[in-house]
Scaffold this motif. Structure first.
Motif, PDB file in Angstrom:
ATOM      1  N   ARG A   1     109.173  33.948  90.672  1.00 56.06           N
ATOM      2  CA  ARG A   1     109.366  34.424  89.142  1.00 56.06           C
ATOM      3  C   ARG A   1     108.165  34.576  88.810  1.00 56.06           C
ATOM      4  O   ARG A   1     107.781  35.696  88.031  1.00 56.06           O
ATOM      5  CB  ARG A   1     109.911  33.004  88.672  1.00 56.06           C
ATOM      6  CG  ARG A   1     110.931  33.385  87.608  1.00 56.06           C
ATOM      7  CD  ARG A   1     111.618  32.354  87.151  1.00 56.06           C
ATOM      8  NE  ARG A   1     111.691  32.373  85.566  1.00 56.06           N
ATOM      9  CZ  ARG A   1     112.991  32.183  85.077  1.00 56.06           C
ATOM     10  NH1 ARG A   1     113.892  31.427  85.732  1.00 56.06           N
ATOM     11  NH2 ARG A   1     113.326  32.216  83.716  1.00 56.06           N
TER      12      ARG A   1
ATOM     13  N   HIS B   1     107.060  38.244  87.848  1.00 52.58           N
ATOM     14  CA  HIS B   1     106.419  38.377  86.679  1.00 52.58           C
ATOM     15  C   HIS B   1     105.094  39.326  86.541  1.00 52.58           C
ATOM     16  O   HIS B   1     104.896  40.334  85.864  1.00 52.58           O
ATOM     17  CB  HIS B   1     106.419  36.978  85.880  1.00 52.58           C
ATOM     18  CG  HIS B   1     106.134  37.202  84.501  1.00 52.58           C
ATOM     19  ND1 HIS B   1     104.954  37.125  83.899  1.00 52.58           N
ATOM     20  CD2 HIS B   1     107.178  37.142  83.337  1.00 52.58           C
ATOM     21  CE1 HIS B   1     105.224  37.460  82.541  1.00 52.58           C
ATOM     22  NE2 HIS B   1     106.420  37.458  82.333  1.00 52.58           N
TER      23      HIS B   1
ATOM     24  N   ARG C   1     105.317  42.841  87.577  1.00 54.02           N
ATOM     25  CA  ARG C   1     106.020  44.072  86.701  1.00 54.02           C
ATOM     26  C   ARG C   1     105.259  44.975  86.063  1.00 54.02           C
ATOM     27  O   ARG C   1     105.413  46.118  85.853  1.00 54.02           O
ATOM     28  CB  ARG C   1     106.888  43.366  85.495  1.00 54.02           C
ATOM     29  CG  ARG C   1     108.191  42.567  86.344  1.00 54.02           C
ATOM     30  CD  ARG C   1     109.195  42.499  85.398  1.00 54.02           C
ATOM     31  NE  ARG C   1     110.361  42.527  86.377  1.00 54.02           N
ATOM     32  CZ  ARG C   1     111.517  42.084  85.989  1.00 54.02           C
ATOM     33  NH1 ARG C   1     111.687  41.602  84.855  1.00 54.02           N
ATOM     34  NH2 ARG C   1     112.713  42.185  87.021  1.00 54.02           N
ATOM     35  N   ALA C   2     103.998  44.412  85.378  1.00 59.76           N
ATOM     36  CA  ALA C   2     102.883  45.219  84.513  1.00 59.76           C
ATOM     37  C   ALA C   2     102.366  46.318  85.630  1.00 59.76           C
ATOM     38  O   ALA C   2     102.306  47.569  85.084  1.00 59.76           O
ATOM     39  CB  ALA C   2     102.062  44.261  83.912  1.00 59.76           C
TER      40      ALA C   2
ATOM     41  N   ALA D   1     105.153  48.902  86.263  1.00 53.85           N
ATOM     42  CA  ALA D   1     105.462  49.722  84.993  1.00 53.85           C
ATOM     43  C   ALA D   1     104.331  50.831  84.601  1.00 53.85           C
ATOM     44  O   ALA D   1     104.501  51.947  84.434  1.00 53.85           O
ATOM     45  CB  ALA D   1     105.719  48.966  83.777  1.00 53.85           C
ATOM     46  N   THR D   2     103.057  50.191  84.814  1.00 53.39           N
ATOM     47  CA  THR D   2     102.003  51.046  84.781  1.00 53.39           C
ATOM     48  C   THR D   2     101.955  52.335  85.638  1.00 53.39           C
ATOM     49  O   THR D   2     101.678  53.227  85.217  1.00 53.39           O
ATOM     50  CB  THR D   2     100.698  50.162  84.650  1.00 53.39           C
ATOM     51  OG1 THR D   2     100.577  49.032  83.979  1.00 53.39           O
ATOM     52  CG2 THR D   2      99.355  51.154  84.381  1.00 53.39           C
TER      53      THR D   2
ATOM     54  N   LEU E   1     104.691  53.696  87.167  1.00 53.28           N
ATOM     55  CA  LEU E   1     105.606  54.634  86.910  1.00 53.28           C
ATOM     56  C   LEU E   1     105.299  55.559  85.715  1.00 53.28           C
ATOM     57  O   LEU E   1     105.559  56.503  85.471  1.00 53.28           O
ATOM     58  CB  LEU E   1     106.978  53.703  86.617  1.00 53.28           C
ATOM     59  CG  LEU E   1     107.526  53.221  87.901  1.00 53.28           C
ATOM     60  CD1 LEU E   1     108.684  52.331  87.580  1.00 53.28           C
ATOM     61  CD2 LEU E   1     108.230  54.469  88.636  1.00 53.28           C
ATOM     62  N   GLY E   2     104.649  54.744  84.669  1.00 52.79           N
ATOM     63  CA  GLY E   2     104.218  55.544  83.400  1.00 52.79           C
ATOM     64  C   GLY E   2     103.145  56.564  83.566  1.00 52.79           C
ATOM     65  O   GLY E   2     103.227  57.603  83.236  1.00 52.79           O
ATOM     66  N   ARG E   3     102.206  56.078  84.459  1.00 54.22           N
ATOM     67  CA  ARG E   3     101.001  57.021  84.607  1.00 54.22           C
ATOM     68  C   ARG E   3     101.837  58.341  85.424  1.00 54.22           C
ATOM     69  O   ARG E   3     101.182  59.214  85.622  1.00 54.22           O
ATOM     70  CB  ARG E   3     100.101  56.294  85.509  1.00 54.22           C
ATOM     71  CG  ARG E   3      99.244  55.213  84.602  1.00 54.22           C
ATOM     72  CD  ARG E   3      98.292  55.984  83.825  1.00 54.22           C
ATOM     73  NE  ARG E   3      97.618  55.001  82.774  1.00 54.22           N
ATOM     74  CZ  ARG E   3      97.097  55.565  81.934  1.00 54.22           C
ATOM     75  NH1 ARG E   3      96.946  56.862  81.313  1.00 54.22           N
ATOM     76  NH2 ARG E   3      96.604  54.689  80.662  1.00 54.22           N
TER      77      ARG E   3
ATOM     78  N   ASP F   1     104.702  59.559  85.301  1.00 52.17           N
ATOM     79  CA  ASP F   1     104.912  60.518  83.887  1.00 52.17           C
ATOM     80  C   ASP F   1     104.224  61.232  83.594  1.00 52.17           C
ATOM     81  O   ASP F   1     104.287  62.465  83.486  1.00 52.17           O
ATOM     82  CB  ASP F   1     105.815  59.582  83.327  1.00 52.17           C
ATOM     83  CG  ASP F   1     107.101  58.873  83.370  1.00 52.17           C
ATOM     84  OD1 ASP F   1     107.802  59.084  84.740  1.00 52.17           O
ATOM     85  OD2 ASP F   1     107.630  58.087  82.483  1.00 52.17           O
ATOM     86  N   ILE F   2     103.061  60.692  83.153  1.00 53.23           N
ATOM     87  CA  ILE F   2     102.035  61.568  82.687  1.00 53.23           C
ATOM     88  C   ILE F   2     101.486  62.485  83.573  1.00 53.23           C
ATOM     89  O   ILE F   2     101.173  63.831  83.206  1.00 53.23           O
ATOM     90  CB  ILE F   2     100.836  60.528  82.035  1.00 53.23           C
ATOM     91  CG1 ILE F   2     101.444  59.506  80.851  1.00 53.23           C
ATOM     92  CG2 ILE F   2      99.601  61.339  81.767  1.00 53.23           C
ATOM     93  CD1 ILE F   2     100.654  58.341  80.725  1.00 53.23           C
TER      94      ILE F   2
ATOM     95  N   GLN G   1     109.707  48.488  92.362  1.00 53.14           N
ATOM     96  CA  GLN G   1     110.136  48.090  91.129  1.00 53.14           C
ATOM     97  C   GLN G   1     111.601  47.306  91.451  1.00 53.14           C
ATOM     98  O   GLN G   1     112.008  46.326  91.012  1.00 53.14           O
ATOM     99  CB  GLN G   1     110.759  49.365  90.044  1.00 53.14           C
ATOM    100  CG  GLN G   1     111.114  48.863  88.854  1.00 53.14           C
ATOM    101  CD  GLN G   1     111.585  50.139  88.055  1.00 53.14           C
ATOM    102  OE1 GLN G   1     112.264  50.970  88.563  1.00 53.14           O
ATOM    103  NE2 GLN G   1     111.422  50.220  86.841  1.00 53.14           N
TER     104      GLN G   1
ATOM    105  N   MET H   1     113.064  38.379  91.104  1.00 53.10           N
ATOM    106  CA  MET H   1     113.078  37.990  89.773  1.00 53.10           C
ATOM    107  C   MET H   1     114.702  37.575  89.831  1.00 53.10           C
ATOM    108  O   MET H   1     114.939  36.156  89.292  1.00 53.10           O
ATOM    109  CB  MET H   1     112.915  38.956  88.687  1.00 53.10           C
ATOM    110  CG  MET H   1     112.896  38.311  87.271  1.00 53.10           C
ATOM    111  SD  MET H   1     111.820  37.128  86.761  1.00 53.10           S
ATOM    112  CE  MET H   1     110.696  37.998  86.029  1.00 53.10           C
TER     113      MET H   1
ATOM    114  N   VAL I   1     121.181  48.428  83.574  1.00 51.10           N
ATOM    115  CA  VAL I   1     119.884  48.307  84.541  1.00 51.10           C
ATOM    116  C   VAL I   1     120.596  47.669  85.742  1.00 51.10           C
ATOM    117  O   VAL I   1     120.043  47.852  86.873  1.00 51.10           O
ATOM    118  CB  VAL I   1     119.153  47.542  83.718  1.00 51.10           C
ATOM    119  CG1 VAL I   1     117.869  47.204  84.491  1.00 51.10           C
ATOM    120  CG2 VAL I   1     118.359  48.093  82.591  1.00 51.10           C
ATOM    121  N   ARG I   2     121.301  46.611  85.483  1.00 52.28           N
ATOM    122  CA  ARG I   2     121.746  45.839  86.685  1.00 52.28           C
ATOM    123  C   ARG I   2     122.770  46.461  87.550  1.00 52.28           C
ATOM    124  O   ARG I   2     122.755  46.440  88.795  1.00 52.28           O
ATOM    125  CB  ARG I   2     122.378  44.370  86.291  1.00 52.28           C
ATOM    126  CG  ARG I   2     121.714  43.621  85.606  1.00 52.28           C
ATOM    127  CD  ARG I   2     120.851  42.604  86.821  1.00 52.28           C
ATOM    128  NE  ARG I   2     119.531  41.894  86.378  1.00 52.28           N
ATOM    129  CZ  ARG I   2     119.489  40.849  85.287  1.00 52.28           C
ATOM    130  NH1 ARG I   2     120.452  40.995  84.139  1.00 52.28           N
ATOM    131  NH2 ARG I   2     118.388  40.422  85.199  1.00 52.28           N
TER     132      ARG I   2
END
Lengths: 119, 410
Positions: free
Chosen positions: B187, B191, B194-195, B198-199, B201-203, B205-206, B237, B244, B301-302
């Motif tokens: 866990r 946990h 994850r950040a 996510a960072t 994947l976001g970057r 996209d950009i 991911q 988790m 999502v699941r």
């Protein structure tokens, strides 16, 4: 109307990513950034953005407490809680217009929310 | 010295020196060579006999498992010395006046009561199978600390020597704590991961949006590299999600949090697109055939995670140049989604062990990387939706995984 946001997250990497992502891909103006719960309350009440994004856990303080405080301070915009764990905090149903986005989904869950709002 | 008329209950509280008994028992055992087995099949040996008493007192007392004898109404009759030691009590110990249940942690009392009711044959409950059933309970010892004990029970009310129940207890605290530690570790790791995922994947996209805007001729390696980075980030991911969920399932805290009307065809199309790079690396072709049908109310999502995991498995355990076919058909009982691959397949023994956390077949390890978490999590998610997941497989021929998902999930 320009859509604006205040983003609060104690992790600068992810906070800046959200900010760039929202500005560059969605044309949303990031009017304020905060790195803890107390700063988040201050910025949201001072800047009154269209919506607010707060991390669930960002000591001192947390996202839910921050939302309770800004609601008490008269802020009515949608609030997005970014949670580390899926489903965390999904029980706070007493708070109006609060949306949960799990970090697990990356930006795709946020994109779905923004699409729904027409932003 | 006890007489031969003693019931078994009397022998459970050690109050005397058994040296003479032991000697007698050894002699008796020597006489009755070669098999000093004590059990219902051997009518020569009953609980009151010296030989049997020797076994109960010395042999049972020496085992790390304690035994408690309850009479037919559930009242305490006696405990073996091992039971007394386990709880840190002196010989001749008796439970508190309120009964044994007072020693059980308040959160586990319901579990204990239900288990006893099942053991007693409560017709409203599933019958207790003394060969396989057990429950874990926290029981308070003499120091006031709780230990995790695994309890197993046998109904011997019909046996005049017992006229009640025998309940055995094994201290499984270290096992339970190891499981809790593993869950907590998974866990925390998930946990923290994850950040950054996510960072990334976001970057990405950009970066992709920026590359589209610049409209200069870039070498093809640039978009290809971005696609590979995205594929890796998506894989990470999925792994983090599985970690988790596995931890949550371990600790019984797994819940579905979203209920949305989902268009399965769109979800399958998205997951196939996300898997395109991984399939390409293995030269596996994915095709799909979806019959139009109603939307389903699921945690999108699941269910996305289920489709992604099963597709990823089909690709990873596929043969180079193999094929994966995904079909979805509305049936009377719900959506029937099939993942058919032409991969390395599995034997029946492997199929039977698939749901075990961290299990990976030897052939699977040779063929592809993996954690052994994905399948257990996938099955758990489907079952949490009230659905079923079945696997048919043949070595070297391939595997078909069938998910049946009710339209309105539980």
């Amino acid at each position: 109307m320009t859509v604006s946001v205040v983003i609060a997250d104690d992790d600068p990497q992810i906070r800046d990513m959200w900010a760039d992502w929202l500005e560059l891909l969605r044309g949303i103006k990031v009017v304020g950034r905060a790195s803890n719960g107390e700063e988040a309350i201050e910025r949201i009440l001072e800047l009154r953005p269209t919506f607010a994004m707060v991390d669930r856990s960002m000591p001192p303080g947390d996202g839910i407490t921050a939302i309770r405080s800004v609601r008490a301070g008269g802020y009515t915009g949608p609030c997005i809680v970014i949670s580390g764990e899926d489903g965390e905090g999904a029980d706070e149903s007493d708070l109006a217009d609060v949306h949960y986005v799990s970090k697990a989904s990356g930006p795709s869950a946020l994109a779905t929310f923004l699409d729904g709002m027409g932003w | 010295m006890n007489s031969g008329e003693d019931t078994l209950s009397g022998t459970f509280v050690r109050t005397e020196d058994l040296t003479e008994e032991q000697e007698a028992a050894v002699e008796s055992a020597n006489e009755s060579e070669p098999d000093p087995y004590v059990g219902p099949a051997n009518s020569e040996l009953r609980a009151g006999d010296h030989n049997a008493r020797y076994l109960y007192e010395t042999a049972l007392g020496a085992l790390p498992t304690g035994v408690i004898h309850l009479c037919a109404d559930g009242a305490f009759l006696g405990a073996t010395s091992a039971m007394e030691r386990m709880l840190g009590h002196p010989p001749g110990w008796e439970p508190p006046e309120g009964g044994l249940l007072e020693l059980v942690h308040p959160d586990d009392q319901e579990v204990g009561i239900t288990a006893l009711a099942r053991l007693a044959g409560d017709p409203a409950l599933e019958p207790w199978d003394s060969t396989t059933d057990s429950v874990d309970l926290r029981v308070r010892n003499a120091d006031g600390d709780y230990r995790w004990l695994e309890a197993r029970g046998t109904d011997l009310r019909q046996d005049p020597q017992v006229a009640g129940y025998l309940v055995s207890f094994t201290d499984v605290t270290s096992r339970v704590e190891a499981t809790q530690y593993r869950s907590q570790f998974f866990r925390t790791a998930a946990h923290e991961l994850r950040a950054p995922v996510a960072t990334m994947l976001g970057r990405l996209d950009i970066l992709e949006a920026t590359l589209e805007k610049v409209k200069v001729d870039l070498p093809t390696t640039v978009p290809a590299t971005v696609a590979h980075l995205r594929s890796s980030a998506l894989r990470m991911q999925r792994l983090v999600g599985d970690l988790m969920d596995s931890a949550r399932m371990d600790s019984g805290e797994f819940n579905l949090v979203r209920r949305e009307n989902v268009d399965l065809a769109a979800l399958i199309t998205k997951e196939i697109a996300d898997l395109a790079v991984e399939a390409g690396e293995r030269n596996v072709t994915i095709t799909k055939r979806v019959t139009p049908g109603p939307k389903v109310t699921v945690d999108s999502v699941r269910i996305g995670q289920v489709i992604a995991n099963l597709l990823s498995n089909a690709c990873r355990y596929g043969k180079n140049g193999g094929a994966v076919m995904v079909t979805a058909d509305p049936t009377r009982d719900g959506w029937c989604i099939r993942f058919v691959d032409t991969g390395i397949g599995m034997d029946a023994e492997t199929v039977a062990r698939l749901g075990e956390p961290l299990f990976r077949a030897e052939r699977a390890k040779e063929h592809a990387v993996g954690t052994g978490l994905g399948f257990a999590v996938t099955k758990g998610i489907v079952e949490a939706h009230g659905g079923t997941l079945t696997v048919e497989s043949e070595l070297d021929r391939g595997t078909t995984v069938t998910v049946l998902l009710p339209y309105e999930t539980a």
